[in-house]
Design a protein around this motif. Sequence first.
Motif, PDB file in Angstrom:
ATOM      1  N   ALA A   1      15.801   4.924   5.981  1.00  0.00           N
ATOM      2  CA  ALA A   1      15.564   5.322   7.106  1.00  0.00           C
ATOM      3  C   ALA A   1      14.754   4.228   8.046  1.00  0.00           C
ATOM      4  CB  ALA A   1      15.108   6.822   7.060  1.00  0.00           C
ATOM      5  N   CYS A   2      13.635   4.073   7.342  1.00  0.00           N
ATOM      6  CA  CYS A   2      12.538   3.106   7.879  1.00  0.00           C
ATOM      7  C   CYS A   2      13.122   1.909   8.451  1.00  0.00           C
ATOM      8  CB  CYS A   2      11.537   2.879   7.054  1.00  0.00           C
ATOM      9  SG  CYS A   2       9.888   2.132   7.790  1.00  0.00           S
ATOM     10  N   ALA A   3      14.207   1.418   7.747  1.00  0.00           N
ATOM     11  CA  ALA A   3      14.694   0.036   8.103  1.00  0.00           C
ATOM     12  C   ALA A   3      15.627   0.019   9.335  1.00  0.00           C
ATOM     13  CB  ALA A   3      15.926  -0.262   6.876  1.00  0.00           C
ATOM     14  N   SER A   4      15.745   1.139   9.751  1.00  0.00           N
ATOM     15  CA  SER A   4      16.502   1.145  11.357  1.00  0.00           C
ATOM     16  C   SER A   4      15.674   1.019  12.271  1.00  0.00           C
ATOM     17  CB  SER A   4      17.099   2.926  11.409  1.00  0.00           C
ATOM     18  OG  SER A   4      15.764   3.627  11.649  1.00  0.00           O
ATOM     19  N   ASN A   5      14.299   1.009  12.242  1.00  0.00           N
ATOM     20  CA  ASN A   5      13.176   0.582  13.252  1.00  0.00           C
ATOM     21  C   ASN A   5      13.341  -0.907  13.440  1.00  0.00           C
ATOM     22  OD1 ASN A   5      12.473   2.956  13.625  1.00  0.00           O
ATOM     23  ND2 ASN A   5      11.062   2.949  11.857  1.00  0.00           N
ATOM     24  N   GLY A   6      14.208  -1.600  12.742  1.00  0.00           N
ATOM     25  CA  GLY A   6      14.496  -3.145  12.976  1.00  0.00           C
ATOM     26  C   GLY A   6      13.636  -3.960  11.793  1.00  0.00           C
ATOM     27  N   SER A   7      14.025  -5.359  12.094  1.00  0.00           N
ATOM     28  CA  SER A   7      13.350  -6.063  11.377  1.00  0.00           C
ATOM     29  C   SER A   7      11.646  -5.963  11.320  1.00  0.00           C
ATOM     30  CB  SER A   7      13.545  -7.632  11.534  1.00  0.00           C
ATOM     31  OG  SER A   7      12.916  -8.538  10.883  1.00  0.00           O
ATOM     32  N   ALA A   8      10.927  -6.317   9.844  1.00  0.00           N
ATOM     33  CA  ALA A   8       9.624  -6.202   9.935  1.00  0.00           C
ATOM     34  C   ALA A   8       9.066  -7.374  10.695  1.00  0.00           C
ATOM     35  CB  ALA A   8       9.235  -6.067   8.545  1.00  0.00           C
ATOM     36  N   LYS A   9       9.614  -8.404  10.503  1.00  0.00           N
ATOM     37  CA  LYS A   9       9.288  -9.763  11.217  1.00  0.00           C
ATOM     38  C   LYS A   9       9.320  -9.530  12.418  1.00  0.00           C
ATOM     39  CE  LYS A   9       9.596 -12.583   7.047  1.00  0.00           C
ATOM     40  NZ  LYS A   9      10.000 -13.995   6.339  1.00  0.00           N
ATOM     41  N   ALA A  10      10.103  -8.982  13.198  1.00  0.00           N
ATOM     42  CA  ALA A  10      10.297  -9.054  14.513  1.00  0.00           C
ATOM     43  C   ALA A  10       9.172  -7.989  15.163  1.00  0.00           C
ATOM     44  CB  ALA A  10      12.027  -8.451  14.850  1.00  0.00           C
ATOM     45  N   GLY A  11       9.241  -6.906  14.411  1.00  0.00           N
ATOM     46  CA  GLY A  11       8.111  -5.915  14.876  1.00  0.00           C
ATOM     47  C   GLY A  11       6.740  -6.053  14.770  1.00  0.00           C
TER      48      GLY A  11
ATOM     49  N   PHE B   1       4.854  -4.234  -2.790  1.00  0.00           N
ATOM     50  CA  PHE B   1       5.802  -3.845  -2.461  1.00  0.00           C
ATOM     51  C   PHE B   1       6.229  -3.606  -0.874  1.00  0.00           C
ATOM     52  CE2 PHE B   1       9.590  -0.894  -2.756  1.00  0.00           C
ATOM     53  CZ  PHE B   1      10.670  -1.875  -3.306  1.00  0.00           C
ATOM     54  N   GLY B   2       5.190  -3.345  -0.268  1.00  0.00           N
ATOM     55  CA  GLY B   2       5.481  -3.136   1.288  1.00  0.00           C
ATOM     56  C   GLY B   2       5.726  -4.572   1.672  1.00  0.00           C
ATOM     57  N   GLN B   3       4.996  -5.589   1.383  1.00  0.00           N
ATOM     58  CA  GLN B   3       5.435  -6.843   1.970  1.00  0.00           C
ATOM     59  C   GLN B   3       6.681  -7.271   1.447  1.00  0.00           C
ATOM     60  OE1 GLN B   3       2.083  -9.891   1.359  1.00  0.00           O
ATOM     61  NE2 GLN B   3       0.879  -8.070   0.537  1.00  0.00           N
TER      62      GLN B   3
ATOM     63  N   VAL C   1      12.893  -4.590   6.201  1.00  0.00           N
ATOM     64  CA  VAL C   1      12.561  -3.151   6.391  1.00  0.00           C
ATOM     65  C   VAL C   1      11.477  -3.192   7.415  1.00  0.00           C
ATOM     66  CG1 VAL C   1      11.895  -1.063   5.410  1.00  0.00           C
ATOM     67  CG2 VAL C   1      13.176  -2.498   4.150  1.00  0.00           C
ATOM     68  N   GLY C   2      11.813  -2.467   8.529  1.00  0.00           N
ATOM     69  CA  GLY C   2      10.764  -2.303   9.796  1.00  0.00           C
ATOM     70  C   GLY C   2       9.686  -1.936   9.410  1.00  0.00           C
ATOM     71  N   ASP C   3       8.479  -2.099  10.261  1.00  0.00           N
ATOM     72  CA  ASP C   3       7.335  -1.641   9.849  1.00  0.00           C
ATOM     73  C   ASP C   3       7.279   0.038  10.029  1.00  0.00           C
ATOM     74  OD1 ASP C   3       6.251  -3.845   9.765  1.00  0.00           O
ATOM     75  OD2 ASP C   3       5.219  -4.114  11.946  1.00  0.00           O
ATOM     76  N   GLY C   4       7.808   0.791  11.065  1.00  0.00           N
ATOM     77  CA  GLY C   4       7.708   1.882  11.197  1.00  0.00           C
ATOM     78  C   GLY C   4       6.544   2.135  11.949  1.00  0.00           C
ATOM     79  N   PRO C   5       6.232   3.429  12.551  1.00  0.00           N
ATOM     80  CA  PRO C   5       4.938   3.665  13.238  1.00  0.00           C
ATOM     81  C   PRO C   5       3.785   3.635  12.474  1.00  0.00           C
ATOM     82  CG  PRO C   5       6.573   5.581  13.415  1.00  0.00           C
ATOM     83  CD  PRO C   5       6.928   4.820  12.128  1.00  0.00           C
ATOM     84  N   TYR C   6       2.451   3.231  12.904  1.00  0.00           N
ATOM     85  CA  TYR C   6       1.336   3.257  12.193  1.00  0.00           C
ATOM     86  C   TYR C   6       0.978   4.502  11.936  1.00  0.00           C
ATOM     87  CZ  TYR C   6      -3.472   2.419  11.886  1.00  0.00           C
ATOM     88  OH  TYR C   6      -5.005   2.364  11.425  1.00  0.00           O
ATOM     89  N   VAL C   7       0.280   4.658  10.692  1.00  0.00           N
ATOM     90  CA  VAL C   7      -0.211   6.052  10.168  1.00  0.00           C
ATOM     91  C   VAL C   7      -1.213   5.774   9.419  1.00  0.00           C
ATOM     92  CG1 VAL C   7       1.524   5.901   7.995  1.00  0.00           C
ATOM     93  CG2 VAL C   7       0.711   8.038   8.665  1.00  0.00           C
ATOM     94  N   VAL C   8      -2.056   7.015   9.399  1.00  0.00           N
ATOM     95  CA  VAL C   8      -3.284   6.916   8.775  1.00  0.00           C
ATOM     96  C   VAL C   8      -3.331   7.923   7.680  1.00  0.00           C
ATOM     97  CG1 VAL C   8      -5.948   7.401   8.746  1.00  0.00           C
ATOM     98  CG2 VAL C   8      -4.694   6.291  10.697  1.00  0.00           C
ATOM     99  N   ILE C   9      -3.301   7.690   6.324  1.00  0.00           N
ATOM    100  CA  ILE C   9      -2.886   8.476   5.137  1.00  0.00           C
ATOM    101  C   ILE C   9      -4.288   9.035   4.722  1.00  0.00           C
ATOM    102  CG2 ILE C   9      -2.095   8.410   2.678  1.00  0.00           C
ATOM    103  CD1 ILE C   9      -0.867   5.789   3.275  1.00  0.00           C
ATOM    104  N   PRO C  10      -4.318  10.257   4.587  1.00  0.00           N
ATOM    105  CA  PRO C  10      -5.622  11.154   4.039  1.00  0.00           C
ATOM    106  C   PRO C  10      -6.191  10.351   2.708  1.00  0.00           C
ATOM    107  CG  PRO C  10      -3.985  12.615   4.797  1.00  0.00           C
ATOM    108  CD  PRO C  10      -3.320  11.222   4.647  1.00  0.00           C
ATOM    109  N   PHE C  11      -7.490  10.077   2.748  1.00  0.00           N
ATOM    110  CA  PHE C  11      -8.214   9.398   1.671  1.00  0.00           C
ATOM    111  C   PHE C  11      -7.813   7.970   1.410  1.00  0.00           C
ATOM    112  CE2 PHE C  11      -7.572  13.905   0.392  1.00  0.00           C
ATOM    113  CZ  PHE C  11      -8.827  14.229   0.328  1.00  0.00           C
TER     114      PHE C  11
ATOM    115  N   LEU D   1       4.387   3.197   8.204  1.00  0.00           N
ATOM    116  CA  LEU D   1       5.342   4.023   7.564  1.00  0.00           C
ATOM    117  C   LEU D   1       5.889   3.409   6.266  1.00  0.00           C
ATOM    118  CD1 LEU D   1       6.757   6.777   7.196  1.00  0.00           C
ATOM    119  CD2 LEU D   1       8.424   6.154   8.868  1.00  0.00           C
ATOM    120  N   ARG D   2       6.379   2.116   6.505  1.00  0.00           N
ATOM    121  CA  ARG D   2       6.945   1.363   5.550  1.00  0.00           C
ATOM    122  C   ARG D   2       6.077   1.104   4.245  1.00  0.00           C
ATOM    123  NH1 ARG D   2       7.244  -3.926   7.457  1.00  0.00           N
ATOM    124  NH2 ARG D   2       5.007  -3.938   6.529  1.00  0.00           N
ATOM    125  N   ASP D   3       4.825   0.709   4.556  1.00  0.00           N
ATOM    126  CA  ASP D   3       3.971   0.583   3.634  1.00  0.00           C
ATOM    127  C   ASP D   3       3.447   1.886   2.856  1.00  0.00           C
ATOM    128  OD1 ASP D   3       3.963  -2.193   4.174  1.00  0.00           O
ATOM    129  OD2 ASP D   3       2.087  -2.018   5.168  1.00  0.00           O
ATOM    130  N   ALA D   4       3.279   2.907   3.542  1.00  0.00           N
ATOM    131  CA  ALA D   4       2.996   4.278   2.861  1.00  0.00           C
ATOM    132  C   ALA D   4       4.208   4.708   2.058  1.00  0.00           C
ATOM    133  CB  ALA D   4       2.936   5.068   4.096  1.00  0.00           C
TER     134      ALA D   4
END
Length: 252
Positions: free
Chosen positions: A19-29, A135-137, A144-154, A160-163
């Motif tokens: 689902a995250c990949a639908s945001n487009g190429s990571a290298k583009a984003g 694995f995120g890289q 796979v697109g980046d997805g939104p920026y997110v701050v993970i507790p702790f 979103l992709r890396d999370a």
Amino acid sequence: MPHRYTAVLLLIVTLALSACASNGSAKAGAAGAASDPWETVNRKTDAFNTAVDKATLKPLAKGYRKIMPDLARRGISNFFDNLGTPAVALNNFLQGKGRDGFVDIGRFLMNSTVGIGGLIDVGTEFGLTEHDEDFGQTLAVWGVGDGPYVVIPFFGPSTLRDALARPVDILSGPLHYYENSSVRDKLRVLQAIDLRTRLLTAERFLEDSNDRYITLRESYLQNRNYKIYDGDPPMDDDFYDDIYDDMLDEEP
């Protein structure tokens, strides 16, 4: 963790990343502006993480740096870096960088034997370059697109992709499969303190900024972009537009 639960977890991560990949190429984003639609929640989570850090890891890291000799700290850092090398090698192979993967294997074998379990970084002395892959890289290289920026507790800043890729990083680490839970947990705590100690110097940059959240977000995203492109990220088109606009403003 039983194998069936591991398989289910990997399946969930894979479906979520599709689902995250639908945001487009990571290298583009990655080269574009930060996508932060959850900024309100992210700021609260960042404030929570900062408060927890000030009460726990930060004082532990300061005490660790004060009482532990530099040579000993360097050896512990080398040990944990070496422990993660097999996962780095795997991700290099998955990204199609076979030469780097074999270099990682060589580093791991040399440091684990001649380097006394990884305490001494012998590999670098022999020209075996250290790499930093996860694995995120790998997913970014696969498109796979980046997805939104997110701050993970702790855990702190992420995309979103890396999370969603983080569980795979955990499962690919040798500590996850070490059966002695008492020793494993102590090593994880020591690893967290070691990592936090390495960040003590860098955090001064955040303390001097006008908006700590924005500075941390942009620094994280730029660093991830740098790693994905192996130190040679493409220049953002907006950067050239800003330069062109500045040149026009300066014309008489």
